[in-house]
Design a protein around this motif. Sequence first.
Motif, PDB file in Angstrom:
ATOM      1  N   ILE A 184     112.604  16.400   6.223  1.00 33.70           N
ATOM      2  CA  ILE A 184     111.533  15.498   6.666  1.00 33.70           C
ATOM      3  C   ILE A 184     112.019  14.562   7.765  1.00 33.70           C
ATOM      4  CG2 ILE A 184     109.840  13.764   5.957  1.00 33.70           C
ATOM      5  CD1 ILE A 184     110.034  14.858   3.124  1.00 33.70           C
ATOM      6  N   VAL A 185     111.237  14.512   8.844  1.00 25.74           N
ATOM      7  CA  VAL A 185     111.533  13.577   9.932  1.00 25.74           C
ATOM      8  C   VAL A 185     110.539  12.428   9.829  1.00 25.74           C
ATOM      9  CG1 VAL A 185     111.752  13.277  12.417  1.00 25.74           C
ATOM     10  CG2 VAL A 185     112.189  15.517  11.408  1.00 25.74           C
ATOM     11  N   PHE A 186     111.069  11.205   9.777  1.00 28.58           N
ATOM     12  CA  PHE A 186     110.196  10.041   9.733  1.00 28.58           C
ATOM     13  C   PHE A 186     110.154   9.373  11.106  1.00 28.58           C
ATOM     14  CE2 PHE A 186     111.444  10.604   5.361  1.00 28.58           C
ATOM     15  CZ  PHE A 186     110.303  10.284   4.635  1.00 28.58           C
ATOM     16  N   THR A 187     108.944   9.123  11.593  1.00 29.72           N
ATOM     17  CA  THR A 187     108.781   8.285  12.778  1.00 29.72           C
ATOM     18  C   THR A 187     107.710   7.267  12.421  1.00 29.72           C
ATOM     19  OG1 THR A 187     106.952   9.480  13.806  1.00 29.72           O
ATOM     20  CG2 THR A 187     109.167  10.329  14.222  1.00 29.72           C
ATOM     21  N   THR A 188     107.423   6.362  13.308  1.00 29.64           N
ATOM     22  CA  THR A 188     106.440   5.333  12.998  1.00 29.64           C
ATOM     23  C   THR A 188     105.092   5.920  12.611  1.00 29.64           C
ATOM     24  OG1 THR A 188     107.450   3.958  14.659  1.00 29.64           O
ATOM     25  CG2 THR A 188     105.323   3.256  13.831  1.00 29.64           C
ATOM     26  N   ALA A 189     104.605   6.803  13.441  1.00 28.20           N
ATOM     27  CA  ALA A 189     103.231   7.243  13.245  1.00 28.20           C
ATOM     28  C   ALA A 189     103.107   8.530  12.452  1.00 28.20           C
ATOM     29  CB  ALA A 189     102.562   7.419  14.603  1.00 28.20           C
ATOM     30  N   MET A 190     104.152   9.275  12.401  1.00 27.83           N
ATOM     31  CA  MET A 190     104.043  10.587  11.773  1.00 27.83           C
ATOM     32  C   MET A 190     105.238  10.866  10.925  1.00 27.83           C
ATOM     33  SD  MET A 190     102.802  13.295  14.531  1.00 27.83           S
ATOM     34  CE  MET A 190     101.549  12.897  15.709  1.00 27.83           C
ATOM     35  N   GLN A 191     104.986  11.748   9.973  1.00 27.91           N
ATOM     36  CA  GLN A 191     106.150  12.295   9.316  1.00 27.91           C
ATOM     37  C   GLN A 191     105.980  13.799   9.287  1.00 27.91           C
ATOM     38  OE1 GLN A 191     105.824   9.932   5.903  1.00 27.91           O
ATOM     39  NE2 GLN A 191     105.715  11.598   4.442  1.00 27.91           N
ATOM     40  N   VAL A 222     102.095  14.510   8.779  1.00 27.37           N
ATOM     41  CA  VAL A 222     101.243  13.475   8.214  1.00 27.37           C
ATOM     42  C   VAL A 222     101.040  12.387   9.256  1.00 27.37           C
ATOM     43  CG1 VAL A 222     101.000  11.753   6.398  1.00 27.37           C
ATOM     44  CG2 VAL A 222     102.121  13.935   5.905  1.00 27.37           C
ATOM     45  N   LEU A 223      99.776  12.157   9.604  1.00 30.67           N
ATOM     46  CA  LEU A 223      99.464  11.090  10.548  1.00 30.67           C
ATOM     47  C   LEU A 223      99.261   9.808   9.764  1.00 30.67           C
ATOM     48  CD1 LEU A 223      96.934  13.020  12.811  1.00 30.67           C
ATOM     49  CD2 LEU A 223      99.377  12.716  13.159  1.00 30.67           C
ATOM     50  N   LYS A 224     100.297   8.993   9.716  1.00 35.59           N
ATOM     51  CA  LYS A 224     100.266   7.820   8.847  1.00 35.59           C
ATOM     52  C   LYS A 224      99.146   6.860   9.208  1.00 35.59           C
ATOM     53  CE  LYS A 224     105.261   7.726   8.601  1.00 35.59           C
ATOM     54  NZ  LYS A 224     106.381   6.846   8.885  1.00 35.59           N
ATOM     55  N   GLU A 225      98.893   6.731  10.497  1.00 39.48           N
ATOM     56  CA  GLU A 225      97.890   5.754  10.928  1.00 39.48           C
ATOM     57  C   GLU A 225      96.501   6.357  11.034  1.00 39.48           C
ATOM     58  OE1 GLU A 225      99.513   3.804  14.372  1.00 39.48           O
ATOM     59  OE2 GLU A 225     101.448   3.656  13.380  1.00 39.48           O
ATOM     60  N   ASN A 226      96.337   7.525  10.534  1.00 38.49           N
ATOM     61  CA  ASN A 226      95.013   8.137  10.532  1.00 38.49           C
ATOM     62  C   ASN A 226      94.665   8.532   9.096  1.00 38.49           C
ATOM     63  OD1 ASN A 226      92.820   8.734  12.221  1.00 38.49           O
ATOM     64  ND2 ASN A 226      93.273  10.929  12.097  1.00 38.49           N
ATOM     65  N   ASN A 227      94.720   7.535   8.237  1.00 39.05           N
ATOM     66  CA  ASN A 227      94.453   7.723   6.802  1.00 39.05           C
ATOM     67  C   ASN A 227      95.302   8.836   6.203  1.00 39.05           C
ATOM     68  OD1 ASN A 227      92.455   5.761   7.072  1.00 39.05           O
ATOM     69  ND2 ASN A 227      90.948   7.330   7.670  1.00 39.05           N
ATOM     70  N   ASN A 228      96.545   8.930   6.689  1.00 35.36           N
ATOM     71  CA  ASN A 228      97.464   9.948   6.181  1.00 35.36           C
ATOM     72  C   ASN A 228      96.901  11.358   6.261  1.00 35.36           C
ATOM     73  OD1 ASN A 228      99.717   8.325   5.595  1.00 35.36           O
ATOM     74  ND2 ASN A 228      98.708   7.621   3.723  1.00 35.36           N
ATOM     75  N   GLN A 229      96.163  11.595   7.321  1.00 35.26           N
ATOM     76  CA  GLN A 229      95.647  12.952   7.518  1.00 35.26           C
ATOM     77  C   GLN A 229      96.808  13.940   7.580  1.00 35.26           C
ATOM     78  OE1 GLN A 229      93.718  13.713  11.298  1.00 35.26           O
ATOM     79  NE2 GLN A 229      93.606  15.898  10.850  1.00 35.26           N
TER      80      GLN A 229
END
Lengths: 361, 189
Positions: A184-191, A222-229
């Motif tokens: 898993i790669v974690f970034t601010t907006a996505m994982q 996973v788009l964290k800032e888009n309701n975890n879409q």
Amino acid sequence: MIDFLTDESFINYCKGVSEKDTAYWESYIHEHPEQQELIETARQECLLLFNVLAESDLAAESMRLRRRIEAEEPARVVAMEPVSVESPGYNRWFRLKWVGVAAAVILIVFAGFQFYYSAGSSNKTYTTALGEKKLVRLSDGTVIHLNAGSELRTDDQYGISNRSVYLRGEAFFEVKRDENHPFIVFTTAMQIKALGTSFDVRAYDNEAITETSLITGLVEVVLKENNNQVVLLHPNHKIAWRNMGGDVLVSRTDTTSRREPEVKEERQPEKLLVTDRGEIKEIAWKENRLVFENDSFSDIAVLLQRWFDVKIEFEDIDVASYRFTGDFEKEDLKTILTFLKESKDFNFSISEGDKLVTLKK
Amino acid sequence: MHADAVLWEGLRKGDKELFLALYNKYYHSLFFIGLKEVGDGQLVRDAIQQLFLYLWEKRETIRTAVNVKSYLITSFLRKLSDDWKKAERFSSLQVVNDAYLEDAPLTPEESLIKKDEDDHQFTLLAGLMDELPNRQKELLVLKFYEGLSYEEIVQRTGLSYRTVYNKIYEALKSLKLQVSQNQPHTVSI
């Protein structure tokens, strides 16, 4: 003369590829002996033309092959934990290219990136300065190409209970397959979650656009800032995300289109950008290539600053909005700017010990 | 030009220059055989590239080849067949073409190729060719090198018959015109 050379049947006669046409022209010459000399000259011209074209095709194709095998040589890459050419990871990348390249993902991340740092002791942090790239091999065999101006940190438990890494900047991942431990790669907006696959993630703080290029397999984003879409990406696709409040490095030149509030809606993957040469723009950096496809000069400047460790300033806002398409390999900054100058009207000067570039009309 | 055995050993040892020399030596053989099979120059070029990239990747494990040319042609036709199927232009292609494998005769086009780099006319024309607009040069390639008919070029490019013909005519005219300007003392036999 040209009348002969534009005649289909005559060309076939010259090249000896059609018995029918050969017979026709031989009998024609027999019946028109006065034209024999003219026809022979035309035939020689035709063969010369064929040879020039054949040689030119060979030269171009031979150069293409040379560039491709030379791109495999890790030029300008400093290996922190050296990966030999024989390593499985390296070979796999080669094979993937041979197969013909499959997929990519694009993520968009902005400034305000809060990197998660734990107090753990066993994590490792790898960083690259501007103008530098590195090749990193992790304990599980995963190979990571780290682009300039980037930072990658492994989790405390990496290789023990998880395979998590934290990225700011851009990296290309060749993930070793291990179904029990997703990578898993974690970034601010996505994982981005992957099992065994290769992909590129681009998440620079100072950039409007972050890109991840998946070469094979399947990744879950996973788009964290888009309701975890959750978006599943397939080969040859990418997904883009643009955060709010991001700061573009050359912001004063290009603010209007970037600052519109992001509408929260379902994001759909899009097709990757494949160049005429069959290469994927998103991962060209790995081969020390700079590829522009109708990109604005302000975006290109951000890239050039990172690649060459310089500061670029626009004295004319108009210049920043010029768009360019081009493909550079292992060229220096001056060569690139000189080349761009050919197609659009601007001037540049390099000062302060080659560290400051000024662009104006 | 090096013997096949030298080039092949060069490949096995990872000598880039010998490997590229091997490519240069057999490029046109493969190109014209491929062109005859599938008629699409770009597909053929890509298949040749991929074959050689594959050889380069596998250089440490490939065996000594008894007949390099036959080996290359066989592998190439197999590769081309796979690509062709992928392109879905034909359901299948008959590739096990024994005619190529025995003595691997030259294709008619290949036998036209003369290696005479000192030829003044050749150099001159090559220079003029580089100055042609890309579109014109592309059409010359299709017509004179790949040997497509006007009709095939029309289908390939989506240009009208008239345009194709005119552009080729213009290209020939400007090549010819400039040749005569630059070379007033041409002695043609």
